[in-house]
Motif scaffolding. Structure first.
Motif, PDB file in Angstrom:
ATOM      1  N   GLU A 282       0.831  -1.217   0.000  1.00  0.00           N
ATOM      2  CA  GLU A 282       0.000   0.000   0.000  1.00  0.00           C
ATOM      3  C   GLU A 282       0.860   1.260   0.000  1.00  0.00           C
ATOM      4  O   GLU A 282       0.593   2.216  -0.733  1.00  0.00           O
ATOM      5  CB  GLU A 282      -0.892   0.023   1.247  1.00  0.00           C
ATOM      6  CG  GLU A 282      -2.218  -0.687   1.057  1.00  0.00           C
ATOM      7  CD  GLU A 282      -3.004  -0.746   2.358  1.00  0.00           C
ATOM      8  OE1 GLU A 282      -4.035  -0.092   2.452  1.00  0.00           O
ATOM      9  OE2 GLU A 282      -2.553  -1.448   3.285  1.00  0.00           O
ATOM     10  N   GLN A 283       1.900   1.241   0.837  1.00  0.00           N
ATOM     11  CA  GLN A 283       2.799   2.402   0.933  1.00  0.00           C
ATOM     12  C   GLN A 283       3.470   2.681  -0.403  1.00  0.00           C
ATOM     13  O   GLN A 283       3.508   3.820  -0.872  1.00  0.00           O
ATOM     14  CB  GLN A 283       3.914   2.079   1.930  1.00  0.00           C
ATOM     15  CG  GLN A 283       3.717   2.645   3.321  1.00  0.00           C
ATOM     16  CD  GLN A 283       4.986   2.415   4.130  1.00  0.00           C
ATOM     17  OE1 GLN A 283       5.638   1.373   4.007  1.00  0.00           O
ATOM     18  NE2 GLN A 283       5.356   3.389   4.949  1.00  0.00           N
ATOM     19  N   VAL A 284       3.987   1.612  -1.006  1.00  0.00           N
ATOM     20  CA  VAL A 284       4.683   1.764  -2.284  1.00  0.00           C
ATOM     21  C   VAL A 284       3.709   2.268  -3.343  1.00  0.00           C
ATOM     22  O   VAL A 284       4.010   3.179  -4.120  1.00  0.00           O
ATOM     23  CB  VAL A 284       5.324   0.422  -2.726  1.00  0.00           C
ATOM     24  CG1 VAL A 284       5.831   0.494  -4.154  1.00  0.00           C
ATOM     25  CG2 VAL A 284       6.445   0.039  -1.788  1.00  0.00           C
ATOM     26  N   SER A 285       2.520   1.708  -3.323  1.00  0.00           N
ATOM     27  CA  SER A 285       1.508   2.091  -4.303  1.00  0.00           C
ATOM     28  C   SER A 285       1.169   3.581  -4.168  1.00  0.00           C
ATOM     29  O   SER A 285       1.022   4.294  -5.154  1.00  0.00           O
ATOM     30  CB  SER A 285       0.268   1.220  -4.085  1.00  0.00           C
ATOM     31  OG  SER A 285      -0.706   1.509  -5.031  1.00  0.00           O
ATOM     32  N   ALA A 286       1.073   4.051  -2.913  1.00  0.00           N
ATOM     33  CA  ALA A 286       0.748   5.461  -2.677  1.00  0.00           C
ATOM     34  C   ALA A 286       1.864   6.373  -3.198  1.00  0.00           C
ATOM     35  O   ALA A 286       1.607   7.468  -3.694  1.00  0.00           O
ATOM     36  CB  ALA A 286       0.520   5.689  -1.189  1.00  0.00           C
ATOM     37  N   VAL A 287       3.093   5.899  -3.109  1.00  0.00           N
ATOM     38  CA  VAL A 287       4.232   6.723  -3.528  1.00  0.00           C
ATOM     39  C   VAL A 287       4.329   6.843  -5.051  1.00  0.00           C
ATOM     40  O   VAL A 287       4.611   7.900  -5.584  1.00  0.00           O
ATOM     41  CB  VAL A 287       5.547   6.135  -2.945  1.00  0.00           C
ATOM     42  CG1 VAL A 287       6.767   6.705  -3.643  1.00  0.00           C
ATOM     43  CG2 VAL A 287       5.623   6.432  -1.458  1.00  0.00           C
ATOM     44  N   VAL A 288       4.061   5.737  -5.760  1.00  0.00           N
ATOM     45  CA  VAL A 288       4.294   5.783  -7.222  1.00  0.00           C
ATOM     46  C   VAL A 288       3.009   5.898  -8.047  1.00  0.00           C
ATOM     47  O   VAL A 288       3.075   6.169  -9.248  1.00  0.00           O
ATOM     48  CB  VAL A 288       5.103   4.560  -7.725  1.00  0.00           C
ATOM     49  CG1 VAL A 288       6.460   4.504  -7.050  1.00  0.00           C
ATOM     50  CG2 VAL A 288       4.355   3.260  -7.560  1.00  0.00           C
ATOM     51  N   SER A 289       1.832   5.687  -7.442  1.00  0.00           N
ATOM     52  CA  SER A 289       0.565   5.649  -8.194  1.00  0.00           C
ATOM     53  C   SER A 289       0.695   4.815  -9.470  1.00  0.00           C
ATOM     54  O   SER A 289       0.737   5.348 -10.579  1.00  0.00           O
ATOM     55  CB  SER A 289       0.112   7.057  -8.595  1.00  0.00           C
ATOM     56  OG  SER A 289      -0.012   7.863  -7.479  1.00  0.00           O
ATOM     57  N   PRO A 290       0.770   3.495  -9.312  1.00  0.00           N
ATOM     58  CA  PRO A 290       1.020   2.636 -10.481  1.00  0.00           C
ATOM     59  C   PRO A 290      -0.078   2.732 -11.535  1.00  0.00           C
ATOM     60  O   PRO A 290      -1.250   2.891 -11.192  1.00  0.00           O
ATOM     61  CB  PRO A 290       1.067   1.227  -9.886  1.00  0.00           C
ATOM     62  CG  PRO A 290       0.406   1.324  -8.556  1.00  0.00           C
ATOM     63  CD  PRO A 290       0.576   2.718  -8.080  1.00  0.00           C
ATOM     64  N   ARG A 291       0.315   2.648 -12.795  1.00  0.00           N
ATOM     65  CA  ARG A 291      -0.671   2.606 -13.868  1.00  0.00           C
ATOM     66  C   ARG A 291      -1.298   1.222 -13.949  1.00  0.00           C
ATOM     67  O   ARG A 291      -2.426   1.063 -14.359  1.00  0.00           O
ATOM     68  CB  ARG A 291      -0.008   2.943 -15.223  1.00  0.00           C
ATOM     69  CG  ARG A 291       0.683   4.288 -15.283  1.00  0.00           C
ATOM     70  CD  ARG A 291      -0.272   5.456 -15.061  1.00  0.00           C
ATOM     71  NE  ARG A 291      -1.515   5.387 -15.826  1.00  0.00           N
ATOM     72  CZ  ARG A 291      -1.625   5.705 -17.120  1.00  0.00           C
ATOM     73  NH1 ARG A 291      -0.574   6.102 -17.787  1.00  0.00           N
ATOM     74  NH2 ARG A 291      -2.778   5.623 -17.732  1.00  0.00           N
ATOM     75  N   GLU A 292      -0.487   0.226 -13.593  1.00  0.00           N
ATOM     76  CA  GLU A 292      -0.988  -1.153 -13.544  1.00  0.00           C
ATOM     77  C   GLU A 292      -0.469  -1.795 -12.263  1.00  0.00           C
ATOM     78  O   GLU A 292       0.705  -1.629 -11.929  1.00  0.00           O
ATOM     79  CB  GLU A 292      -0.456  -1.994 -14.716  1.00  0.00           C
ATOM     80  CG  GLU A 292      -0.831  -1.499 -16.089  1.00  0.00           C
ATOM     81  CD  GLU A 292      -2.188  -2.012 -16.564  1.00  0.00           C
ATOM     82  OE1 GLU A 292      -2.899  -2.694 -15.792  1.00  0.00           O
ATOM     83  OE2 GLU A 292      -2.535  -1.720 -17.721  1.00  0.00           O
TER      84      GLU A 292
END
Ligand code: GDP
Length: 297
Positions: A207-217
């Motif tokens: 979740e933390q990583v996802s929040a930092v990079v806002s993945p396209r996929e």
């Protein structure tokens, strides 16, 4: 892939197509066998039930039982329903990678094939779409996994982010983002850490990583041989971190295939790719029509 399901179904349909005239009871009996075959292939019960009901509704109409080739008609209805249950929205192979550098987050449990799939996808993006790809391993708990991505990167000619010992996953993700922007990469792929079981620490980190990079996929890589467990894992990842699709690995094995059939119906998430071996080229886009054809033999 799907050998036993395919064998079972061809047994049922061979009898049906040889029979000539069909009564509604003949169709019902055959579809009961189809349901058993689906359950044996580890398709989830509601999906199998719904599938058979839909086929039954279409196959017991006058048009089928009174037609010249009723057996073939039933097979066609089954084929079309298989395609329907397998089909998600959009083109499974088309990754959202406009607006460079586009982040792709790879998630999953340990041993599911995440690192291998990250490299396979990077190779595909490089060779088929001419993209410049940067890969980074966030698996700080398993230095061997970080090395493995490096080795695969060299093998396929795709850059990996240099490893900095002691760095936290979120910081690696930030560094990958910066490096991807500065280095003019089109895509950066983050191979997150896997655990043997889903736990709060794993999910919190993703979740933390996802929040930092806002993945396209955000692609979940999961072992297709694990059947309904694969579907449960997908559901949990989707609930916690949101996934945009699934890669089912080990579909070259003699898995029963249930995961493929249940995945979208249960989780609402499409299967995007299937892994068909350990080699870097052993990755295919998920094509419902082809899969339905394989299942029906
Ligand atoms: P991770 O822990 O999720 O990163 O898993 P790995 O990528 O290290 O893969 C674990 C093992 O599964 C490796 O030996 C891979 O070569 C193998 N593997 C991955 N994908 C496939 C596949 O589609 N088919 C087969 N047969 N093996 C695979």
């Amino acid at each position: 892939m799907f050998e036993s399901l395919s064998d079972r179904l061809s047994g049922v349909f061979d009898r049906l197509t040889k029979q000539g005239a069909l009564s509604e009871d003949d169709v019902k009996t055959a579809l009961r066998e189809v349901r058993v075959a689906l359950l044996e292939a580890d398709v989830s019960l509601p999906v199998a039930r719904d599938f058979v009901k839909k086929v039954q509704d279409k196959a017991t109409g006058q048009a089928v039982t009174k037609s010249v080739t009723p057996g073939q008609q039933v097979v066609k209805i089954v084929h079309d329903e298989l395609v329907a249950v397998l089909t998600g929205e959009g083109d499974p192979g088309a990754l959202k990678i406009d607006n460079p550098p586009a982040p792709i987050l790879m998630v999953g449990l340990q041993g599911g094939g995440k690192t291998t799939t990250t490299a396979k996808l990077a190779k595909r993006l490089k060779e088929r779409e001419g993209k410049r790809v940067l890969m980074a391993s966030l698996d700080v708990y398993r230095p061997a996994a970080m090395q493995q991505l490096d080795v695969l990167g060299r093998q396929i000619g795709v850059d990996t982010l240099p490893i900095v010992p002691g760095e936290k996953p979120v910081d690696i993700a930030k560094r990958a983002k910066t490096q991807a922007s500065l280095g003019g990469y089109d895509v950066y792929m983050l191979d997150t850490a896997g655990r043997l079981h889903i736990d709060d620490v794993l999910m919190g980190e993703v979740e933390q990583v996802s929040a930092v990079v806002s993945p396209r996929e955000t692609l979940l890589v999961v072992d297709g041989l694990t059947g309904q467990v694969a579907v449960e894992v997908a559901q949990e990842f989707d609930d916690k971190v949101g996934i945009s699709g699934v890669v089912l690995t080990r579909m070259d094995g003699d898995g029963r295939g249930g995961a493929a059939l249940s995945m979208r119906a249960v989780t609402g998430k499409p299967i995007r790719f299937v892994g068909l071996g350990e080699k870097m080229d052993a990755l295919e886009t998920f094509e419902p029509d082809r899969i339905a054809g394989r299942i029906l033999g």
